[in-house]
Motif scaffolding. Sequence first.
Motif, PDB file in Angstrom:
ATOM      1  N   UNK A  63      29.137  44.078  45.970  1.00 19.23           N
ATOM      2  CA  UNK A  63      30.190  43.445  45.189  1.00 19.23           C
ATOM      3  C   UNK A  63      31.561  43.854  45.694  1.00 19.23           C
ATOM      4  N   UNK A 114      27.006  39.220  40.796  1.00 21.50           N
ATOM      5  CA  UNK A 114      28.028  38.269  40.389  1.00 21.50           C
ATOM      6  C   UNK A 114      28.141  38.056  38.895  1.00 21.50           C
ATOM      7  N   UNK A 146      27.325  24.861  45.786  1.00 22.40           N
ATOM      8  CA  UNK A 146      27.716  25.412  44.505  1.00 22.40           C
ATOM      9  C   UNK A 146      28.632  24.355  43.915  1.00 22.40           C
ATOM     10  N   UNK A 173      34.602  32.164  39.012  1.00 15.65           N
ATOM     11  CA  UNK A 173      33.217  32.574  39.250  1.00 15.65           C
ATOM     12  C   UNK A 173      32.562  31.696  40.317  1.00 15.65           C
ATOM     13  N   UNK A 174      32.807  30.392  40.207  1.00 13.51           N
ATOM     14  CA  UNK A 174      32.191  29.470  41.159  1.00 13.51           C
ATOM     15  C   UNK A 174      32.698  29.748  42.573  1.00 13.51           C
ATOM     16  N   UNK A 191      30.717  34.482  48.505  1.00 10.82           N
ATOM     17  CA  UNK A 191      29.805  35.593  48.787  1.00 10.82           C
ATOM     18  C   UNK A 191      28.444  35.117  49.282  1.00 10.82           C
ATOM     19  N   UNK A 192      27.944  33.980  48.760  1.00  5.73           N
ATOM     20  CA  UNK A 192      26.645  33.496  49.207  1.00  5.73           C
ATOM     21  C   UNK A 192      26.775  32.610  50.444  1.00  5.73           C
ATOM     22  N   UNK A 245      27.854  29.572  50.774  1.00  4.55           N
ATOM     23  CA  UNK A 245      27.408  28.198  50.562  1.00  4.55           C
ATOM     24  C   UNK A 245      28.615  27.322  50.263  1.00  4.55           C
ATOM     25  N   UNK A 272      27.199  26.766  37.853  1.00  2.00           N
ATOM     26  CA  UNK A 272      27.712  26.370  39.169  1.00  2.00           C
ATOM     27  C   UNK A 272      26.572  26.183  40.171  1.00  2.00           C
ATOM     28  N   UNK A 332      33.623  42.160  49.436  1.00  2.00           N
ATOM     29  CA  UNK A 332      34.360  40.918  49.671  1.00  2.00           C
ATOM     30  C   UNK A 332      35.499  40.805  48.667  1.00  2.00           C
ATOM     31  N   UNK A 367      33.944  32.574  43.758  1.00  2.00           N
ATOM     32  CA  UNK A 367      33.476  33.865  44.247  1.00  2.00           C
ATOM     33  C   UNK A 367      32.021  33.825  44.689  1.00  2.00           C
ATOM     34  N   UNK A 368      31.209  33.102  43.931  1.00  2.00           N
ATOM     35  CA  UNK A 368      29.802  33.056  44.303  1.00  2.00           C
ATOM     36  C   UNK A 368      29.632  32.259  45.593  1.00  2.00           C
TER      37      UNK A 368
END
Lengths: 397, 272
Positions: B1, A32, B177, B21-22, B28-29, B31, A46, B4, B24-25
């Motif tokens: 990567x 990421x 997140x 970014x927030x 993917x995680x 959460x 984040x 998704x 996407x993470x």
Amino acid sequence: MFVNFFYHLRGRGLDVSVTEFLTLLEALNKGHAHESLDHFYSLARAILVKKPEYYDLYDLAFAEFFQDAVVDWSKFQDGLPDELNEWLQDPKAMRQLTPEELAKLEAMDFDELMRQFEERLKEQKERHDGGNRWIGTGGTSPFGHGGANPAGIRVGGPGGGRSAVQVAQNRRFRNLRTDLTLDVRQFGVALRKLRVLTKDGREEVLDLDETIDQTAKNCGDIEIVMKQPRKNEVKLLLLADVGGSMTPYSHLTSLLFSAAHQASHFKQFKSYYFHNCPYDVLYSDMSRRKGEKTEDVLKNIDRTWRCIIMGDAAMAPYELMESGGSIDMFYINKDPGIVWLKRIAEKVPRTIWLNPDPIKYWNSYFTVRVISSLFDMFPLTVEGLDDAVRELRMKPI
Amino acid sequence: MSDFNLFAGTEGYIASSELRDAVNVSVSLERPLLIRGEPGTGKTLLAKAIAEALQMPFISWHVKSTTKAQEGLYVYDTVQRLNDSRFGDGDVSNIEHYIKLGPLGTSFEAPERVVLLIDEIDKADMEFPNDLLHELDEMSFYIRETDRTVTAKQRPVVVITSNAEKELPDAFLRRCIFHYIDFPDEALMRQIVDVHFPKIQDELLSQILMKFYWVREQPEVRKKPSTSELIDWIGALKRAGMDAAALQGAFPFLGVLLKKEADLQGIQKKVS
């Protein structure tokens, strides 16, 4: 390197947990960060920082770690160098000034004062008592405490001269913030226990058990039984000391106030501020400009109310026992503070006192001993608040 | 990567790179994504934009002060069953008929991955987030009445918004997140306005934004105007046919920007 980053953030006061850190590693594993520091910055923020209040701290720590930026942490975290702060906690006796001397100390304007304060803080390297220039105790310099400059900046310690323009004791606030034992949430949870349920109003809630019973007796033909709703009967009066010696606890005071205001379960709720001891006026704002006569406040409540007073109860004996003893110079109280406290105790028998000072100091103040003979006194900690709420709830009148 | 979809905002929703970014993470995680920010910065819209961009169905759960965590999972409609048993409608012996899944339950049972919005979580009781900890962690819950465990077929993308009216418990925060939507700066605001009013004159927009940010900076303004008020204001100005010259030295339709009587009077006094 990443483990270092974790400890670096923790060292800078960000409360990052191991699980959060592992989550960050997982995210990095999945690519990421796109191998870019910009993405890593927002990614780590984040995952690791959960309150915008800490964004600034994170930015500083991040810059320091990755760009070798020189961050002057003493500015952000310490406020004052340690030794300076320690010694200011332990002042020399105040020097008496003649009126002429007082007149000589011209009152500087505030901006000028702040500028000089910072300059002098930079120059000064050692402890200093007396004198008229350096930041120290017992002197006539505008900086320091226990001094007698009419427009001075008080640096740490109790305010002897009482005329400090601003109390620059950030250090103690920060300590409170990092090892904060209580937050709004914890206050809220404790106050929620403060409820006494009584039946009230029309029968408008379904009584499920009784309905089932009656329906069964009725051979399955539905028989609906209603009952009265139960409502919280608690009426709460909250009084808080916002005087000088309470300044280190002003954060705690505001937490208790916001928790009490957020709690919507009280039947009635009123809150007022006072300075060191309640006299004939109670104030509705922290700067104590708008007020209401204590007499009127007491008129509008009755024995069924409950009252929480929050303060350190530590003051000069005359402030409590003498008429005209108020610490506010432009304000003369006819009845001494103790009389007003007794009136509150008579009017609202279920009154308790919350004291933010650690218990070990309580006995060393004459006024604390007097006041704790009037009201049950509890420390302002999680357990103390729990005990206080139980006492408020159960105490018979 | 690559396995998704990346969220990059949509045509109607401009997201800053940090927000992307927030998101996407969190996707993917798997959460929950907790979003905070001033009212009117598009917290709720974000969830819809994610659903649109990632082409997933959208389920929303609006939390109110009386909402209980259990309602999000399922409700056993006993009254309906009792009623049916009395009048002989429906199959009373099968309790399953009377188990109604809530938004969280529905999102678990959905055949494909969905976006679940839990809106204004801070409105509910203080214990509400704690009651959902396990369900959000494991993405499963147990229905006592039918002895069945509902497990998410695909872990939904959970977006939670908060206005910070109440503090959220630490244990809950640690699992999320987090992103704080900062108020957009002028450059980002231009992009946002561009989405709503693509043909607006550059000169006019500069004037409008200058005035808008000036109002926000005034210390006496207690309720600062937000993006949605700016959009309304531009709409009003356009409909009235204002151009840059007409706006020079004037401050029309102030009431669209400021909703508090005291704010309005204070600014009007300053302007005139």
